[in-house]
Design an enzyme around this catalytic site. Structure first.
Site, short mmCIF file in Angstrom:
data_model
loop_
_atom_site.label_atom_id
_atom_site.label_comp_id
_atom_site.label_asym_id
_atom_site.label_seq_id
_atom_site.Cartn_x
_atom_site.Cartn_y
_atom_site.Cartn_z
N ASP A 134 -2.29 -0.95 -1.95
CA ASP A 134 -1.56 -1.08 -0.68
C ASP A 134 -2.31 -0.39 0.46
O ASP A 134 -2.16 -0.75 1.63
CB ASP A 134 -0.16 -0.48 -0.80
CG ASP A 134 0.63 -1.13 -1.92
OD1 ASP A 134 0.72 -2.36 -1.92
OD2 ASP A 134 1.14 -0.41 -2.79
N HIS A 183 0.43 6.07 -7.75
CA HIS A 183 1.08 4.88 -8.30
C HIS A 183 1.95 5.31 -9.46
O HIS A 183 1.62 6.27 -10.17
CB HIS A 183 0.02 3.87 -8.76
CG HIS A 183 0.58 2.50 -9.04
ND1 HIS A 183 1.13 2.16 -10.25
CD2 HIS A 183 0.68 1.39 -8.25
CE1 HIS A 183 1.53 0.90 -10.20
NE2 HIS A 183 1.28 0.41 -9.00
#
Length: 430
Positions: free
Chosen positions: A364, A306
């Site tokens: 995700d 991320h």
């Protein structure tokens, strides 16, 4: 705000840069007067070291894997609250009392219907239009239908616009889904809670009764909470930048939706699911892991790492549990995608390469599998993200409008183009 300052040496001149202290998180050096004092700009592609605003809404500690909404850990809100409670918290700064919650729920519930003319607006799109393309157009068009809440200088109109968007976004999203699959629109039902109403609008049909599964509704509600806000990400920064010009709130949210559509932002869960489908089975994982480690191979493992989190994304832990609950409820016990996901997760948490690069599974990674199990096609994944993030965008927009230090956004640049040159007539050009 601290009294100390940093010093920047520019040639023979020493420029003081005031240091501001947040309640938590890194201090910031104030460079707002740097150009006036030195004639220089700073250079920070992607704004990775630049604070664009002051905010009280959301805090992230990427190194520790912490996400706080108004100071409350995301795990606690997802476990104990519901989405509309989280909306109230983000908008107003405190968790609601019983009466405040009842009033807020009632206001949202009674703003869920769209102007009937907007239903005809959908028919202007091709039948195979991507639902996100429809969302950008329809949300942008809201300002053409609701003129009585576009005056950003009026606190009451700002409040009405905020409630309207939170309430109508599920209706807009469900209609985009129904239009994409050729089914009739389903109107909102006031006796249902926010998330159950959304699922009913997505999956009910006029020819039979649809009963919302409370386990799946709770899972969807938790997904909305996890996606409600995430500090100054690309789409939130877009909303703030659009809003800084004085644009109406509906246009600002449409701009945020357009930014969210990008595969590096809101489209990442769709990309993660497609990657799991490409891998297909557990025995093929080593091949793809080797490709991911090969710097000359363009293949990337989606759903890992991320921009901010350099630890396990706290939302991913909640999302993992939610994923298992949904799969168990809908009867999916042997899902090859889940098998691939779990083995990839195990490797990522133990393989030295992933640990060294801090490539932990992010939200995700699990949300794509969960949304697929809930019955949504991949084209709807980013739409659901936009639905949830609307409240964060509105809270950030509202905070910006009410900030006395707010001014129109105007980034500067490092110019590397041609220097001044004179026009050459066509007859003289070689």
């Amino acid at each position: 705000m601290g009294d100390n300052s940093a010093k920047l040496d520019v040639g023979s001149k020493q420029v003081p840069l005031p240091i501001h202290n947040g309640t938590i998180g890194p201090d910031v050096a104030d460079i707002s007067k740097l150009y006036a004092e030195t004639g220089m700009f700073t250079y920070d592609p992607g704004f990775t070291s630049t604070a664009s605003c002051e905010s009280k809404i959301t805090y992230i500690d990427g190194d520790e894997g912490v996400l706080l909404y108004r100071g409350y850990p995301i795990e606690q809100l997802a476990e104990h609250g519901d989405f509309l409670e989280t909306c109230y918290l983000l908008l107003y700064g405190e968790l609601p009392t019983h009466s405040q919650k009842a009033d807020f729920d009632d206001r949202v519930t009674h703003h869920t219907m769209l102007h009937e003319q907007m239903a005809r607006f959908y028919s202007g799109f091709r039948r195979d239009a991507h639902p996100m393309a429809v969302m950008v157009g329809v949300v942008g068009a809201l300002s053409a239908f609701y003129h009585d809440s576009t005056d950003i200088a009026d606190p009451y109109q700002r409040m009405v616009a905020s409630v309207r968007m939170i309430a109508k976004m599920p209706t807009i999203a469900a209609m985009a889904y129904k239009y994409s699959i050729g089914q009739p629109f389903i109107y909102p039902r006031n006796e249902l809670d926010f998330t159950s109403n959304f699922l009913n609008m997505c999956f009910a049909v006029p020819c039979e009764t649809y009963k919302v599964n409370p386990v799946l509704s709770r899972a969807m509600d938790r997904i909305f909470i996890l996606h409600a806000d995430h500090e100054q990400n690309a789409s939130t920064s877009t909303v703030r930048l659009a809003g800084s010009s004085g644009a109406n709130p509906f246009a600002c949210i449409a701009a945020g939706i357009a930014c969210l559509w990008g595969p590096a932002h809101g489209g990442a869960n769709e990309a993660a699911l497609e990657m799991l489908q490409e891998i297909g089975s557990v025995d093929r994982i080593p091949e793809f892991v080797d490709r991911a480690k090969d710097k000359d191979d363009p293949f990337r493992l989606m759903g890992f790492g991320h921009r901010v989190y350099k630890n396990y994304d706290p939302r991913a832990r909640v999302m993992q549990r939610t994923c298992h609950e949904v799969l168990a409820e809908v009867g999916i016990k042997d899902d090859p995608l889940l098998d691939v996901a779990l083995e990839l997760e195990r490797i990522a948490l133990h393989d030295e390469y992933f640990i060294e690069k801090r490539l932990y599974p992010n939200i995700d990674f699990y949300s794509g599998i969960t949304l697929k199990a809930l019955g949504f096609p991949t084209t709807m994944f980013t739409v659901l993200f936009a639905l949830a993030r609307t409240v964060g965008w509105i809270a950030q927009w509202k905070e910006m409008i009410e900030d006395p230090k707010q001014k129109i956004g105007r980034p500067r640049q490092l110019y590397t183009g041609a220097t001044r040159r004179d026009y050459v007539p066509m007859s003289s050009r070689k």
